[in-house]
Design a protein around this motif. Structure first.
Motif, PDB file in Angstrom:
ATOM      1  N   SER A 261       0.896  -1.140   0.033  1.00 40.00           N
ATOM      2  CA  SER A 261      -0.037   0.124  -0.129  1.00 40.00           C
ATOM      3  C   SER A 261       0.807   1.333   0.102  1.00 40.00           C
ATOM      4  CB  SER A 261      -1.065  -0.281   1.378  1.00 40.00           C
ATOM      5  OG  SER A 261      -0.256  -0.239   2.386  1.00 40.00           O
ATOM      6  N   ASN A 262       2.079   1.305   0.065  1.00 42.50           N
ATOM      7  CA  ASN A 262       3.058   2.314   0.356  1.00 42.50           C
ATOM      8  C   ASN A 262       3.717   2.569  -0.974  1.00 42.50           C
ATOM      9  OD1 ASN A 262       2.814   2.878   3.182  1.00 42.50           O
ATOM     10  ND2 ASN A 262       4.084   0.995   3.583  1.00 42.50           N
ATOM     11  N   LYS A 263       3.584   1.860  -1.874  1.00 45.63           N
ATOM     12  CA  LYS A 263       4.177   2.066  -3.352  1.00 45.63           C
ATOM     13  C   LYS A 263       3.282   2.983  -4.006  1.00 45.63           C
ATOM     14  CE  LYS A 263       2.471  -1.305  -6.796  1.00 45.63           C
ATOM     15  NZ  LYS A 263       3.031  -2.337  -7.737  1.00 45.63           N
ATOM     16  N   ALA A 264       3.845   3.576  -5.023  1.00 51.88           N
ATOM     17  CA  ALA A 264       3.161   4.586  -6.016  1.00 51.88           C
ATOM     18  C   ALA A 264       1.898   3.910  -6.611  1.00 51.88           C
ATOM     19  CB  ALA A 264       3.888   5.006  -7.204  1.00 51.88           C
ATOM     20  N   ASP A 265       1.143   4.735  -7.149  1.00 49.10           N
ATOM     21  CA  ASP A 265      -0.293   4.180  -7.625  1.00 49.10           C
ATOM     22  C   ASP A 265      -0.061   3.091  -8.678  1.00 49.10           C
ATOM     23  OD1 ASP A 265      -2.912   4.656  -7.830  1.00 49.10           O
ATOM     24  OD2 ASP A 265      -2.805   5.333 -10.071  1.00 49.10           O
ATOM     25  N   PHE A 266      -1.024   2.091  -8.506  1.00 45.22           N
ATOM     26  CA  PHE A 266      -1.111   1.068  -9.294  1.00 45.22           C
ATOM     27  C   PHE A 266      -2.674   0.942  -9.444  1.00 45.22           C
ATOM     28  CE2 PHE A 266      -1.057  -0.486  -4.922  1.00 45.22           C
ATOM     29  CZ  PHE A 266      -2.208  -1.626  -4.954  1.00 45.22           C
ATOM     30  N   ARG A 267      -2.820   0.141 -10.679  1.00 43.93           N
ATOM     31  CA  ARG A 267      -4.189   0.073 -11.271  1.00 43.93           C
ATOM     32  C   ARG A 267      -5.179  -0.620 -10.056  1.00 43.93           C
ATOM     33  NH1 ARG A 267      -3.188  -2.408 -15.371  1.00 43.93           N
ATOM     34  NH2 ARG A 267      -3.514  -0.605 -16.751  1.00 43.93           N
ATOM     35  N   GLY A 268      -6.214  -0.066  -9.630  1.00 44.06           N
ATOM     36  CA  GLY A 268      -7.304  -0.465  -8.817  1.00 44.06           C
ATOM     37  C   GLY A 268      -6.998  -0.008  -7.565  1.00 44.06           C
ATOM     38  N   LYS A 269      -5.911   0.587  -7.014  1.00 44.06           N
ATOM     39  CA  LYS A 269      -5.373   1.086  -5.721  1.00 44.06           C
ATOM     40  C   LYS A 269      -6.316   1.513  -5.017  1.00 44.06           C
ATOM     41  CE  LYS A 269      -1.845   3.094  -3.063  1.00 44.06           C
ATOM     42  NZ  LYS A 269      -0.363   3.692  -3.028  1.00 44.06           N
ATOM     43  N   GLU A 270      -7.044   2.708  -5.681  1.00 41.43           N
ATOM     44  CA  GLU A 270      -7.748   3.484  -4.848  1.00 41.43           C
ATOM     45  C   GLU A 270      -9.099   2.686  -4.298  1.00 41.43           C
ATOM     46  OE1 GLU A 270     -10.592   7.513  -5.266  1.00 41.43           O
ATOM     47  OE2 GLU A 270      -9.128   6.996  -6.920  1.00 41.43           O
ATOM     48  N   ALA A 271      -9.781   1.721  -5.185  1.00 42.96           N
ATOM     49  CA  ALA A 271     -10.697   0.915  -5.055  1.00 42.96           C
ATOM     50  C   ALA A 271     -10.437  -0.232  -3.753  1.00 42.96           C
ATOM     51  CB  ALA A 271     -11.384   0.120  -6.219  1.00 42.96           C
ATOM     52  N   LEU A 272      -9.071  -0.738  -4.045  1.00 41.43           N
ATOM     53  CA  LEU A 272      -8.871  -1.676  -3.084  1.00 41.43           C
ATOM     54  C   LEU A 272      -8.457  -1.165  -1.679  1.00 41.43           C
ATOM     55  CD1 LEU A 272      -7.683  -4.575  -2.710  1.00 41.43           C
ATOM     56  CD2 LEU A 272      -5.496  -3.614  -3.215  1.00 41.43           C
ATOM     57  N   MET A 273      -8.083   0.052  -1.621  1.00 40.10           N
ATOM     58  CA  MET A 273      -7.844   0.555  -0.387  1.00 40.10           C
ATOM     59  C   MET A 273      -9.349   0.762   0.443  1.00 40.10           C
ATOM     60  SD  MET A 273      -4.768   0.291   0.241  1.00 40.10           S
ATOM     61  CE  MET A 273      -3.706  -0.828  -0.948  1.00 40.10           C
ATOM     62  N   ALA A 274     -10.129   1.533  -0.247  1.00 35.53           N
ATOM     63  CA  ALA A 274     -11.519   1.753   0.057  1.00 35.53           C
ATOM     64  C   ALA A 274     -12.071   0.528   0.253  1.00 35.53           C
ATOM     65  CB  ALA A 274     -12.125   2.301  -1.071  1.00 35.53           C
ATOM     66  N   ALA A 275     -11.860  -0.749  -0.089  1.00 37.25           N
ATOM     67  CA  ALA A 275     -12.710  -1.937   0.057  1.00 37.25           C
ATOM     68  C   ALA A 275     -11.993  -2.774   1.342  1.00 37.25           C
ATOM     69  CB  ALA A 275     -12.561  -2.870  -0.822  1.00 37.25           C
ATOM     70  N   LYS A 276     -10.736  -2.140   2.133  1.00 39.67           N
ATOM     71  CA  LYS A 276     -10.376  -2.960   3.493  1.00 39.67           C
ATOM     72  C   LYS A 276     -11.279  -2.742   4.206  1.00 39.67           C
ATOM     73  CE  LYS A 276      -5.811  -3.460   5.367  1.00 39.67           C
ATOM     74  NZ  LYS A 276      -4.630  -2.835   5.552  1.00 39.67           N
ATOM     75  N   GLY A 277     -11.400  -3.633   4.962  1.00 39.43           N
ATOM     76  CA  GLY A 277     -12.275  -3.769   6.205  1.00 39.43           C
ATOM     77  C   GLY A 277     -13.783  -4.009   5.626  1.00 39.43           C
ATOM     78  N   LYS A 278     -14.128  -4.048   4.335  1.00 43.12           N
ATOM     79  CA  LYS A 278     -15.320  -3.991   4.055  1.00 43.12           C
ATOM     80  C   LYS A 278     -15.459  -5.642   3.076  1.00 43.12           C
ATOM     81  CE  LYS A 278     -15.870   0.974   3.481  1.00 43.12           C
ATOM     82  NZ  LYS A 278     -15.982   2.101   2.675  1.00 43.12           N
ATOM     83  N   GLU A 279     -15.032  -6.383   3.514  1.00 41.66           N
ATOM     84  CA  GLU A 279     -15.015  -7.509   2.715  1.00 41.66           C
ATOM     85  C   GLU A 279     -16.386  -8.174   2.605  1.00 41.66           C
ATOM     86  OE1 GLU A 279     -10.951  -6.511   4.084  1.00 41.66           O
ATOM     87  OE2 GLU A 279     -12.696  -7.046   5.106  1.00 41.66           O
ATOM     88  N   ARG A 280     -16.737  -8.655   1.828  1.00 40.58           N
ATOM     89  CA  ARG A 280     -18.080  -9.371   1.561  1.00 40.58           C
ATOM     90  C   ARG A 280     -17.926 -10.902   2.141  1.00 40.58           C
ATOM     91  NH1 ARG A 280     -17.799  -9.389  -4.852  1.00 40.58           N
ATOM     92  NH2 ARG A 280     -15.908  -9.754  -4.206  1.00 40.58           N
ATOM     93  N   PHE A 281     -16.901 -11.360   2.157  1.00 39.83           N
ATOM     94  CA  PHE A 281     -16.866 -12.760   2.761  1.00 39.83           C
ATOM     95  C   PHE A 281     -15.196 -13.022   3.001  1.00 39.83           C
ATOM     96  CE2 PHE A 281     -15.816 -13.012  -1.824  1.00 39.83           C
ATOM     97  CZ  PHE A 281     -14.447 -13.856  -1.636  1.00 39.83           C
ATOM     98  N   LYS A 282     -14.747 -14.151   3.752  1.00 36.53           N
ATOM     99  CA  LYS A 282     -13.452 -14.407   3.698  1.00 36.53           C
ATOM    100  C   LYS A 282     -13.339 -15.849   3.246  1.00 36.53           C
ATOM    101  CE  LYS A 282     -10.582 -12.391   5.727  1.00 36.53           C
ATOM    102  NZ  LYS A 282      -9.426 -11.419   5.241  1.00 36.53           N
ATOM    103  N   LEU A 283     -12.192 -16.198   2.738  1.00 40.70           N
ATOM    104  CA  LEU A 283     -11.754 -17.480   2.419  1.00 40.70           C
ATOM    105  C   LEU A 283     -11.024 -17.993   3.307  1.00 40.70           C
ATOM    106  CD1 LEU A 283     -11.314 -19.136  -0.322  1.00 40.70           C
ATOM    107  CD2 LEU A 283      -8.943 -18.334  -0.254  1.00 40.70           C
ATOM    108  N   VAL A 284     -11.738 -19.484   3.486  1.00 38.95           N
ATOM    109  CA  VAL A 284     -11.541 -20.163   4.513  1.00 38.95           C
ATOM    110  C   VAL A 284     -11.116 -21.628   4.098  1.00 38.95           C
ATOM    111  CG1 VAL A 284     -12.628 -19.145   6.249  1.00 38.95           C
ATOM    112  CG2 VAL A 284     -13.688 -20.693   5.185  1.00 38.95           C
ATOM    113  N   GLY A 285     -10.152 -22.295   5.053  1.00 38.66           N
ATOM    114  CA  GLY A 285      -9.950 -23.983   4.644  1.00 38.66           C
ATOM    115  C   GLY A 285     -11.051 -24.753   5.489  1.00 38.66           C
ATOM    116  N   LEU A 286     -11.703 -25.589   4.799  1.00 39.87           N
ATOM    117  CA  LEU A 286     -12.689 -26.452   5.419  1.00 39.87           C
ATOM    118  C   LEU A 286     -12.297 -28.252   5.550  1.00 39.87           C
ATOM    119  CD1 LEU A 286     -15.834 -24.920   3.706  1.00 39.87           C
ATOM    120  CD2 LEU A 286     -15.080 -24.472   6.035  1.00 39.87           C
ATOM    121  N   GLU A 287     -12.405 -28.617   6.667  1.00 42.45           N
ATOM    122  CA  GLU A 287     -12.272 -30.032   6.748  1.00 42.45           C
ATOM    123  C   GLU A 287     -13.630 -30.605   7.119  1.00 42.45           C
ATOM    124  OE1 GLU A 287     -10.251 -33.351   9.472  1.00 42.45           O
ATOM    125  OE2 GLU A 287      -9.215 -31.485   9.236  1.00 42.45           O
ATOM    126  N   VAL A 288     -14.234 -31.586   5.931  1.00 42.43           N
ATOM    127  CA  VAL A 288     -15.607 -31.952   5.949  1.00 42.43           C
ATOM    128  C   VAL A 288     -15.573 -33.312   6.432  1.00 42.43           C
ATOM    129  CG1 VAL A 288     -17.460 -32.046   4.613  1.00 42.43           C
ATOM    130  CG2 VAL A 288     -15.675 -30.476   3.792  1.00 42.43           C
TER     131      VAL A 288
END
Length: 364
Positions: A261-288
């Motif tokens: 997040s400290n490097k110069a601008d990269f594609r999608g950076k503004e939207a990505l930083m705005a999405a931090k903490g607003k995750e729709r879900f989290k990826l998890v490992g499952l043992e079934v």
């Protein structure tokens, strides 16, 4: 149906092994051979196994501003990659979601190689290269042979002109000789084992393939088809673009570690930083709690409420005797030990969120 328009120089070898060729990234790749995929799985954990991963796409970027173009297209700092080193990470859309992932190799002298799946990586770099002094070229020529497993180093070192053991993870030799052929060797892979990826021209690919099998036969080294990759990568907690990453943010799929997040601008950076903490879900490992693999796509429940889904390509791993999957669940349910229910056609079954990787790499 996508047509097969690309051909590996190793296709005849795959057919000799009974390869069931299926289209992947417009190339016919062997889904299975005549051998049991479980034996291929065992070979990689106990000796070594060899894959033809030529189907994965590659492109080269060259010129004074090549690093700048790549740096704008990925989330990590390309300028920090030294010659002879590489780094893995995602390529984003302007909306901050992942459209591809891959490895970027610094070949030195303003020369770079990127190896990726079937997403938009090259297109993203081409856009980032506009107005910059660099050239982006599709590499249709290079073949990729992957040798993975604890005996891979022993075999390669006996027949290479350089000391392969000196390679650290994510480093490479731009040019060396293996079985008398000029190749590039990288210490990378997709198995959870110590392994190496050999990049070679189509005119020498058969020599490398045949020589590894000839000299590796008494070591237990086997040719491996794609079906055996799935349990290997699940045990090792390795993500697959098609099944786990597409159109998700790095925060949602636990890839924040590769976002600078400290490097110069990269594609999608503004939207990505705005999405931090607003995750729709989290990826998890499952043992079934079943004795087979799920189908993939099943709904996940907690306390009777739908809270997520199972990703594609879950597995039954015969070595660990476990049914494993990756899944998307509401962020508040990501904790290891969380009990969930999965809706199968046969009825409900239980599952537990577990820490991935489940394969103990310390035992390698």
């Amino acid at each position: 149906m996508t047509k097969i328009t690309r051909t590996s120089a190793l296709t005849a070898r795959h057919l000799d092994l009974g390869g069931n060729l299926q289209e992947y990234i417009r190339m016919g790749v062997p889904l299975t051979y005549n051998t049991d995929p479980k034996k291929e799985h065992d070979a990689i954990r106990e000796a070594a196994g060899m894959y033809d991963f030529t189907a994965f796409l590659k492109f080269r970027v060259s010129g004074p501003e090549a690093a700048d173009a790549l740096n704008h297209a990925v989330t990590f700092d390309v300028t920090a990659i030294k010659p002879g080193h590489s780094k893995y990470g995602p390529f984003l859309r302007e909306t901050g979601v992942i459209c591809d992932d891959g490895i970027v190799f610094n070949l030195g002298d303003n020369q770079w190689l990127a190896c990726h799946g079937d997403g938009c990586a090259r297109n993203m770099v081409e856009l980032s290269a506009e107005g910059r002094d660099c050239l982006v070229e599709y590499d249709y020529w290079t073949h990729l042979i992957s040798l993975q497993g604890p005996k891979a180093l022993d075999l390669l070192n006996k027949h290479a002109s350089d000391d392969i053991s000196a390679l650290d993870y994510f480093t490479h030799l731009n040019e060396t000789e293996l079985f008398g052929c000029k190749v590039m060797i990288s210490r990378t892979g997709f198995s959870g084992e110590r392994g190496y990826e050999i990049m070679v021209g189509p005119d020498k690919a058969v020599i490398i393939w045949d020589s590894i099998l000839k000299h590796g036969k008494d070591m237990g080294i086997l040719p491996c088809a794609v079906e055996s990759v799935f349990p290997l990568r699940m045990e090792a907690g390795l993500l697959w673009r098609r099944f786990d990453l597409m159109e998700n943010t790095p925060w949602e799929v636990n890839m924040g570690w590769v976002v600078d997040s400290n490097k110069a601008d990269f594609r999608g950076k503004e939207a990505l930083m705005a999405a931090k903490g607003k995750e729709r879900f989290k990826l998890v490992g499952l043992e079934v709690d079943i004795q087979e693999a799920l189908q993939g796509g099943e709904k996940v429940f907690a306390d009777g409420k739908e809270v997520g889904k199972v990703n594609d390509k879950p597995v039954w791993t015969h070595r660990m005797k476990k049914s494993l999957a990756l899944g998307q669940v509401k962020p508040e349910l990501k904790a290891v030990g969380t009990k969930l229910e999965i809706q199968r056609e046969e009825g409900m079954c239980t599952a537990t969120v577990v820490k991935f990787p489940v394969y103990d790499v310390k035992t390698r």
